[in-house]
Every structure is written in structure tokens, then in C-alpha cells.
Design a protein around this motif. Sequence first.
Motif, short mmCIF file in Angstrom:
data_model
loop_
_atom_site.label_atom_id
_atom_site.label_comp_id
_atom_site.label_asym_id
_atom_site.label_seq_id
_atom_site.Cartn_x
_atom_site.Cartn_y
_atom_site.Cartn_z
N ALA A 55 0.81 -1.22 0.00
CA ALA A 55 0.00 0.00 0.00
C ALA A 55 0.85 1.27 0.00
O ALA A 55 0.34 2.37 -0.25
CB ALA A 55 -0.94 0.00 1.22
N GLN A 56 2.16 1.13 0.27
CA GLN A 56 3.04 2.29 0.33
C GLN A 56 3.82 2.47 -0.97
O GLN A 56 4.24 1.49 -1.58
CB GLN A 56 4.03 2.12 1.49
N PRO A 57 4.02 3.72 -1.39
CA PRO A 57 4.79 3.96 -2.62
C PRO A 57 6.24 3.47 -2.46
O PRO A 57 6.80 3.49 -1.36
CB PRO A 57 4.75 5.49 -2.75
N GLY A 58 6.81 3.06 -3.57
CA GLY A 58 8.17 2.56 -3.54
C GLY A 58 9.17 3.58 -3.00
O GLY A 58 10.08 3.23 -2.23
N GLU A 59 9.01 4.84 -3.39
CA GLU A 59 9.94 5.86 -2.94
C GLU A 59 9.86 6.08 -1.43
O GLU A 59 10.86 6.35 -0.77
CB GLU A 59 9.70 7.19 -3.68
N ALA A 60 8.65 5.95 -0.87
CA ALA A 60 8.49 6.11 0.57
C ALA A 60 9.22 4.97 1.30
O ALA A 60 9.87 5.20 2.33
CB ALA A 60 7.01 6.11 0.94
N LYS A 61 9.13 3.76 0.76
CA LYS A 61 9.82 2.63 1.39
C LYS A 61 11.33 2.76 1.25
O LYS A 61 12.08 2.44 2.18
CB LYS A 61 9.32 1.32 0.78
N ALA A 62 11.77 3.26 0.10
CA ALA A 62 13.21 3.48 -0.07
C ALA A 62 13.70 4.54 0.89
O ALA A 62 14.81 4.43 1.46
CB ALA A 62 13.50 3.89 -1.51
N GLY A 63 12.89 5.57 1.11
CA GLY A 63 13.27 6.62 2.06
C GLY A 63 13.37 6.08 3.48
O GLY A 63 14.27 6.47 4.24
N LEU A 64 12.45 5.19 3.84
CA LEU A 64 12.50 4.57 5.16
C LEU A 64 13.77 3.74 5.32
O LEU A 64 14.44 3.79 6.37
CB LEU A 64 11.26 3.69 5.37
#
Length: 271
Positions: A55-64
Motif C-alpha cells: 500500500a506504500q509507494p516505492g519511494e516512501a519505502k526506499a526513504g524509510l
Amino acid sequence: MNGASREALATARERLDALADNTSADAAKLAEELAAVTGLLDREGSLRRALTDPAQPGEAKAGLAQAVLGGQIGGETSDLVSGMVRSRWSQSRDLADALEELSYSADLIAAERAGVLDDVEDELFRFGRIVSGSSELRAALTDRAAGTQAKAALLHSLLGGRANQVTERIVIRLVTHPRGRSLEAGIDALSKLAATRRNRTVAVVVSAVPLSDRQKQRLGAALAKIYGRQVHLNLDVDPAVRGGISVRVGDEVIDGTIADRLEEASRRMAG
């Protein structure tokens, strides 16, 4: 792995191979850092789930991932992990499994660069045979009550100076971080992974007496014809074979008396 995870792993493998083409990349360091990230995700289930949340965008997960790992791993490892968390994974554990595979692959890349990949393959096989033949050693290496440092020290006493440093690193990591897998299964998986780096198949050959160089060459050539690719021979001697020979490739077992019978089988298959 199935579906999305299989595709994500294939992409990650390609990225690792691209890194391997860059001779300035430290493959051993990459292996160590990927193994550390694997351990972190094994311990922190909530983080693992967050990094694979569809449910989370790929860029948000990469940022995490960058926020959690920044400063603890090198830029090449960070870029590789960031690319992996941008991908879609069928199950959260698949990400950790993929990271583990890449960590072992990076160590094998280090061995390949040093020209010792064949030695590492053979040493892994021989270590597996030693473990399977010694219930006492296996018990010591799989004892859950024993600490990781004690197991690592035991392995260093067994392998230090006798096996390649890459082999020792791989075996210590496998024993101290089995991740729910049996020791035998882990060694078998590593042998297959090493063979894949050479684009070849592994054949476990058991004979009553050691094979001569000519027999090994003929056997390897016969198996290559049968399977359509180079075959790496892991050789073992067992007097119980009583003058014959047994060859196992994956789940397939070929029994014969001499290499000539395998050549005959190859000719029949070729028509």
C-alpha cells in the motif's frame, strides 16, 4: 518464491551482477553488509513489513530504508537495498530471504574474482560430507544452547588455514544464522548457488574408489551431453558402492558400474 517476489529477486540479481562488473566494488564488504541487513529484518518484523507494504509507494519505502540504514552500510549496499524495497514482494519474509541469497552471492563473486570459486565449491561439499559423517560435530554446530561466538570459534579451529577465507566466512554465517534451515539444506543451497555463478550443474558422484583424472573427464563430458551444460563434479568415496558409481543431479539419481554406461546413456538420449 512466487509471483511478484520471484520477479523482484530476478531484478535484484541483475543489479548485483551489474555491481559485480564494477571491479572497484568490494564484494566481501557488500556480502557482510547485506547479511547484516538480513539479520536486522529477521529481528525487526515491523520494519520488514513496512518495507514490503504494497500500500506504500516505492519511494516512501526506499526513504524509510535510507533513514534506518543510513551511515551503517556503504553506498552500493544502500542503493541495492533501496532498489529491492521499491519492488513488490508477495510476502514480507521474501525480502529477507532475497537479501540473504544476495549476501552469499556477493561472497561467491569475491571468490570468483580471486580465482578460487572452484576451491570454494569443493570445500563446501567436503565440509558437508564431514558434518554428515560426524553426529558429534553436527550436534555441536546445531546446538541452540551454544552461543554464536563458540560456534564461530569451533569452525575457525576446523577451517582456519585449511580452507579458503571465503569458505570459512560463508560456513560461519550459515551455521551461526541458519534462519530455520537445516545445516545440510543450507550447504546444498550454497553449492547450487556457486554452480549457478558458473552457469553449470552440480553432480554428486559416489564411487567405491577414487576416480582417475581420465574417468572424471569422461564422466563430466557424458553428463554435460545429457544435461546440455557444464557439470561440476562433487566427488566422494564410499566402499559400500562395491565397484559401482552413483551420480545424483538434483533429485535425479543415475546408477552405473563405469563411466562408459553414462556415455552410452548419453548417446541413446541424443538419438
